[in-house]
Design an enzyme around this catalytic site. Structure first.
Site, PDB file in Angstrom:
ATOM      1  N   ASP A 167    -118.773 -43.717 -28.060  1.00  0.00           N
ATOM      2  CA  ASP A 167    -117.831 -43.404 -26.982  1.00  0.00           C
ATOM      3  C   ASP A 167    -118.401 -43.743 -25.618  1.00  0.00           C
ATOM      4  OD1 ASP A 167    -115.888 -42.455 -28.551  1.00  0.00           O
ATOM      5  OD2 ASP A 167    -116.288 -40.328 -28.198  1.00  0.00           O
TER       6      ASP A 167
ATOM      7  N   LYS B 233    -112.592 -43.891 -24.746  1.00  0.00           N
ATOM      8  CA  LYS B 233    -111.326 -43.628 -24.071  1.00  0.00           C
ATOM      9  C   LYS B 233    -111.709 -43.025 -22.738  1.00  0.00           C
ATOM     10  CE  LYS B 233    -109.837 -40.867 -27.135  1.00  0.00           C
ATOM     11  NZ  LYS B 233    -108.983 -39.787 -27.599  1.00  0.00           N
TER      12      LYS B 233
ATOM     13  N   MET C 224    -113.154 -31.883 -18.441  1.00  0.00           N
ATOM     14  CA  MET C 224    -112.061 -32.808 -18.086  1.00  0.00           C
ATOM     15  C   MET C 224    -111.122 -32.184 -17.059  1.00  0.00           C
ATOM     16  SD  MET C 224    -111.139 -34.134 -21.922  1.00  0.00           S
ATOM     17  CE  MET C 224    -111.196 -32.510 -22.671  1.00  0.00           C
TER      18      MET C 224
END
Ligand code: SAH
Length: 543
Positions: free
Chosen positions: A35, A57, A202
């Site tokens: 990732d 992502k 996040m």
């Protein structure tokens, strides 16, 4: 053979925070699907032939969907099995055996490497379900999660017996398709009001909304909030504020993701417990010009002091033009009084040749006095089973000569006169030591054991750009050859580009070479070893 998919936590950023099991699997991986936020330095640990697949992502730019990632994992496992001859069964057959899917200890290894912990907001759970549904054996290797590690590196313990009895990990990025919040805001606000810790992942984009919701549900506007960005890496940044002003502060500072948002009373402990950002080289970018094989100790020590270390090897080792002198020396080994090593690399090459061409080992050195120019060379000798008879206090040719002379005068009447000396060394080494020895009456044979060259394929443009932009604080030079090669690599304007960059030299000989290249060293080690160089750099920045 059945392949196994390992969902491995890479840790929060600092690659040395991966678990021992995680690292072991990375080193055995046939394929690694990784990732965004996974350190290159972890990927460097993969075996040479391993296939590395990026499946990141990043933020909201979802160029790869989760379904695509699941399909990719399953596809890679099937590919590995076909490659290793596992009979291809129908999907139905495989699904039927799903519950019984067991790990085949010898089978191919697919590592699904995910930032932090795979099951903490990493969609690891979804990937595991997809693997199970496809009948693929999998294991989970937990990782150190950012929500706990980043605060720890910022000096914020997420719990404390007297201040915070719980820590809650929360996503700040809720599913945008949902109309209702999936978070229990009253409960979160109540925890915050007690001083307990809430860590949002996040959450940077949604920060204004997060702080608004907490306050609406009763959290005090004065509640401490901290954001830790790029936690556990040399780029770590911490911003401390309160619920009512944090959004403004973050906007003003231009503080961006990825960051963990911590809310809670223990943030107050940062004043006492901050440690990582206080390391002597934190925030400094140091370029190491040693060869990859030799750089380890230096790089590790600089990183331990908080430096952002870039490896730009300016030296590589190759076979000498001819082995004739070395071979002749080895053949006559028993006739020498002294065998003198001036580098760890020389030791390695000498013993390789002794073993491969002559089929001999350390016993061939019996009866010969062995000298090492410094502790690194002495360590390399120990690795070959030889304890050096002599290591000078001054790790230079001059020091070596003086130590040999003193030793000889103590042991034999004629001193070095008539002594037979073999020096396996770099093809282009300094003449000082042989000259001094010959002047003292010794009979010296020089043998090229290796040749130093400028490595190919380094990213010189990147380095030049970093130097020009003032993004490099210091450059280490551990030998005259690294200094010379570095200037040749960078180009004729190397000295000009080094303006304002601290040239750090391992000792006076290297400093002299730097001066010949128009570079005035800012740091010179008092002890001419890697440890001495690191101490000198630390002292330079600490004062
Ligand atoms: N599985 C990961 C989290 C993935 S979600 C873990 O356990 O850590 C990605 C979020 O994690 C980022 O948006 C950020 O909030 C946080 N994060 C990951 N690495 C970080 C780091 N080095 N410093 C601060 N926050 C980080």
């Amino acid at each position: 053979m059945r392949a196994t998919c390992y969902l491995v936590g890479a840790g929060p950023g600092d690659p040395s925070l991966v678990t021992a099991r995680g690292l072991d699997l990375i080193r055995r991986a046939d394929v690694i699907v990784y990732d965004y936020l996974v350190s290159d330095r972890l990927l460097d640990q993969a075996p040479a032939g391993a296939e590395l697949v990026y499946a990141g992502k990043k933020g909201f730019d979802r160029h790869v969907s989760q379904d695509q990632i699941n399909a990719l994992l399953i596809g890679k496992v099937r590919e590995l099995e076909t490659r290793t001859g596992e009979a291809v069964k129908s999907t139905a057959e495989k699904t039927a055996t799903a519950a019984a899917a067991v790990v085949d200890g010898d089978g191919p290894v697919l590592v699904r490497l995910k930032g932090g912990d795979p099951y903490v907001f990493g969609r690891g759970g979804e990937e595991a379900l997809a693997l199970r549904a496809a009948g693929i054996p999998f294991e989970v290797v937990p990782g150190v999660t950012a929500g706990i590690a980043a605060p720890a590196y910022a000096g914020i313990p997420v719990t404390h017996r007297k201040m915070a009895s719980s820590v809650t990990l929360v996503t700040g990025h809720e599913d945008p398709t949902r109309t209702e919040s999936s978070l229990d805001w009253p409960a979160l606000a109540a925890l915050v009001a007690r001083g307990d810790t809430v860590c949002f992942y996040m959450g940077v984009h949604a920060l204004p909304r997060l702080v608004q919701r907490l306050q609406e549900e009763g959290a005090s506007p004065q509640t401490p909030v901290a954001l830790v960005r790029w936690g556990t890496t040399p780029n770590q940044q911490t911003l401390v504020s309160t619920l009512d002003s944090v959004s403004q502060d973050v906007a003003r500072a231009g503080f961006l993701a990825p960051a963990v948002i911590v809310v809670g009373r223990t943030i107050g402990l940062r004043d006492h417990l901050s440690w990582y950002e206080r390391l002597p080289l934190f925030g400094r970018t140091v370029v190491v010009t040693r060869s990859h094989t030799q750089a380890n100790g230096l790089v590790g020590r600089l990183r331990d002091l908080g430096a952002d270390v870039r490896e730009v090897p300016a030296i590589a080792f190759e076979e000498p033009d001819s082995h004739a002198d070395l071979d002749a020396g080895i053949e006559r080994l028993g006739t020498y009084d002294w065998l003198v090593f001036t580098s760890a690399n020389g030791v390695q090459r000498f013993f390789d040749r002794l073993r491969t061409t002559f089929g001999k080992d350390a016993r061939a050195l019996a009866g010969v006095l062995v000298a090492a120019i410094g502790p690194g060379t002495a360590r390399a000798l120990l690795g070959q089973g030889i304890s050096a008879d002599l290591v000078p206090d001054d790790y230079r040719a001059e020091g070596m000569f003086a130590a040999m002379r003193d030793y000889a005068t103590c042991h034999v009447e004629q001193g070095l006169a008539g002594a037979r000396v073999l020096i396996p060394r770099a093809q282009e080494a300094r003449e000082t030591l042989p000259q001094l020895l010959r002047e003292a009456g010794a009979q010296v044979d020089l043998a090229a054991a290796y040749r130093t060259v400028i490595p190919e394929g380094g990213d010189v443009e990147d380095l030049r750009a970093a130097l020009a932009a003032g993004r490099v604080d210091a450059i280490t030079f551990t030998s005259s050859s690294t200094a010379r090669n570095f200037c040749r690599m960078v180009g004729p304007d190397a000295a000009a580009l080094m303006e304002g960059v601290a040239a750090c030299s391992i000792g006076p000989i290297t400093s002299q070479t730097l001066r010949e290249l128009d570079i005035e060293p800012a740091v010179e080690a008092a002890r001419y070893t890697v440890g001495g160089l690191v101490s000198a750099i630390r002292d330079h920045y600490q004062t």
